[in-house]
Design a protein around this motif. Structure first.
Motif: not given
Length: 426
Positions: A84-112
């Motif tokens: 859905w993110l790729l369809r809605h935002f296009g390939k470049e922005r969509g792929e960047a958003l998929v990568g960001f979405a995948a990283s959000t839990a890491d952001a918490v546990f990494d800073v801990i």
């Protein structure tokens, strides 16, 4: 302030700093951040690490808002899946958003880990529980999309979800092992502690009442009479947004999230309930979410329609708990509390910059712990560089929701209707 009968399970350590009077003295700051929750503090910490001078102002006490009141579920991703993110935002922005979405839990546990935060946590995953065949098909589709991108996920059948949750009524579900649970108040206060140690000035009980720009510098005035000057201002108030920036509060629908916690469970009951320590959210239209706390309580939350006025307003949570775990019918409910969640019409976070150097972030959609932790780091990168490519979401105009004053009435009616549909589906 929380109502007298709202008693959260998360308790502020006696040694935690108050952050009530740490105001910058003179000069022009790189940024003033309005809102001392996870978004504001994550932005502040990472901006300070990049060498910027930062002041955080909060209208109440640090941790008093949703950041210290939520269920502590650290869930990666967004409401929408990668395709859905790729369809809605296009390939470049969509792929960047998929990568960001995948990283959000890491952001918490990494800073801990990296900042050595004293925060109770378990990282054994999150389960999205399916109570209908339609929801199970959606889980399979989600599993396919994330698995193809290398995510550590697993589709659960009826026996698998029963073994992992001990709950009644699910046909299957989806396990995302990237997720986990934390004590959200400890996390918020520890973010404040390390941000302060990094040079961030943090002041609670400092409601900002006016913003004005003169000669390219923002003047930030508080209710108490303080005035600060900064190159940039970040509004990180989310569901507690007021009229400081005209129109912003009308872009979100703030809902109340109600939670309950049992007394610590007896060992014989605890053994069969979430034995792996996962968090759960279900697939109902008016979902419930639950976990065990570090001291062995069951903690369950769900949407409420208005500010509570008595303990009876938590009855829907108590009914949901017994529906899932009938054996808990005799266990006392010892804690009841609530906080706010901000929803946007498109169920995505919104980033705004109506004037140069005036930034606002709203709409965590109930996934704020991971989402706002990760977004804060990106916002700090933007403050340091001025490069909008650092932001995962595009900057968008402030668009108030039409007939916003009537939206809350409509939401209350929808919650009632959806609860009835959920009941029929059982």
């Amino acid at each position: 302030m929380p109502a007298a009968f709202s008693d959260p399970i998360w308790q502020k350590p006696q040694a935690a700093p108050a952050f009530q009077s740490d105001l910058s003295a003179g000069g022009t700051l790189d940024a003033v951040i309005v809102g001392g929750g996870i978004m504001g503090l994550s932005t502040a910490l990472h901006a300070a690490r990049a060498g910027l001078s930062i002041q955080v102002l909060d209208a109440g006490a640090i941790g008093q808002g949703a950041s210290g009141l939520n269920g502590g579920q650290v869930i990666p991703g967004l409401k929408y899946d990668p395709e859905w993110l790729l369809r809605h935002f296009g390939k470049e922005r969509g792929e960047a958003l998929v990568g960001f979405a995948a990283s959000t839990a890491d952001a918490v546990f990494d800073v801990i880990r990296d900042e050595k935060l004293t925060v109770p946590f378990t990282r054994n995953g999150w389960i999205q529980a399916a109570h209908t065949e339609t929801a199970l098909k959606a889980a399979a589709n989600r599993d396919r999309q994330w698995r193809s991108r290398g995510a550590d996920v697993e589709l659960l059948d009826r026996a698998g979800i029963a073994a992992m949750t001990g709950a009644r009524g699910y046909l299957g579900g989806w396990l995302d092992r990237r997720a986990g649970v934390i004590d959200p108040l400890s996390y918020t206060l520890e973010l404040a502690r390390v941000a302060s140690a990094a040079g961030v000035k943090i002041a609670g009980q400092q409601r900002v009442v006016k913003l004005a720009k003169e000669a390219g510098v923002w003047r930030v005035s508080t209710q108490g009479g303080a005035e600060l000057r900064a190159k940039s201002v970040v509004l990180a108030t989310n569901a507690y947004t007021d009229g400081l920036l005209p129109g912003l509060a009308q872009t979100i629908v703030p809902l109340h999230s109600f939670q309950i916690a049992t007394a610590p469970l007896p060992a014989d009951l605890a053994a069969g309930i979430l034995p792996g320590g996962q968090a759960v959210s279900d697939s109902r239209r008016i979902l419930v979410y639950y976990r065990k706390s570090s001291d062995g309580r069951m903690v369950l939350g769900g949407r409420g329609m208005a500010l509570p006025s008595s303990p009876a307003d938590w009855a829907h949570c108590e009914r949901a708990l017994i529906r899932l775990y009938p054996a808990l019918a005799g266990v006392a409910i010892e804690k009841r509390w609530f906080g706010r969640v901000a929803l946007t019409p498109d169920h995505l976070p919104h980033l705004h910059e109506p004037e140069k150097g005036l930034l606002a972030v709203v709409g965590c959609q109930g996934r704020g712990v991971g989402l706002m932790s990760a977004l804060g780091k990106r916002m700090a990168n933007y403050l340091a560089s001025g490069d909008a490519r650092q932001l995962p979401f595009p900057l968008s105009p402030i668009r108030p929701i039409p007939f916003h004053a009537f939206r809350q009435v409509g939401v209350a009616a929808a919650i009632t209707w959806y609860r009835m549909l959920d009941t029929f589906e059982r």
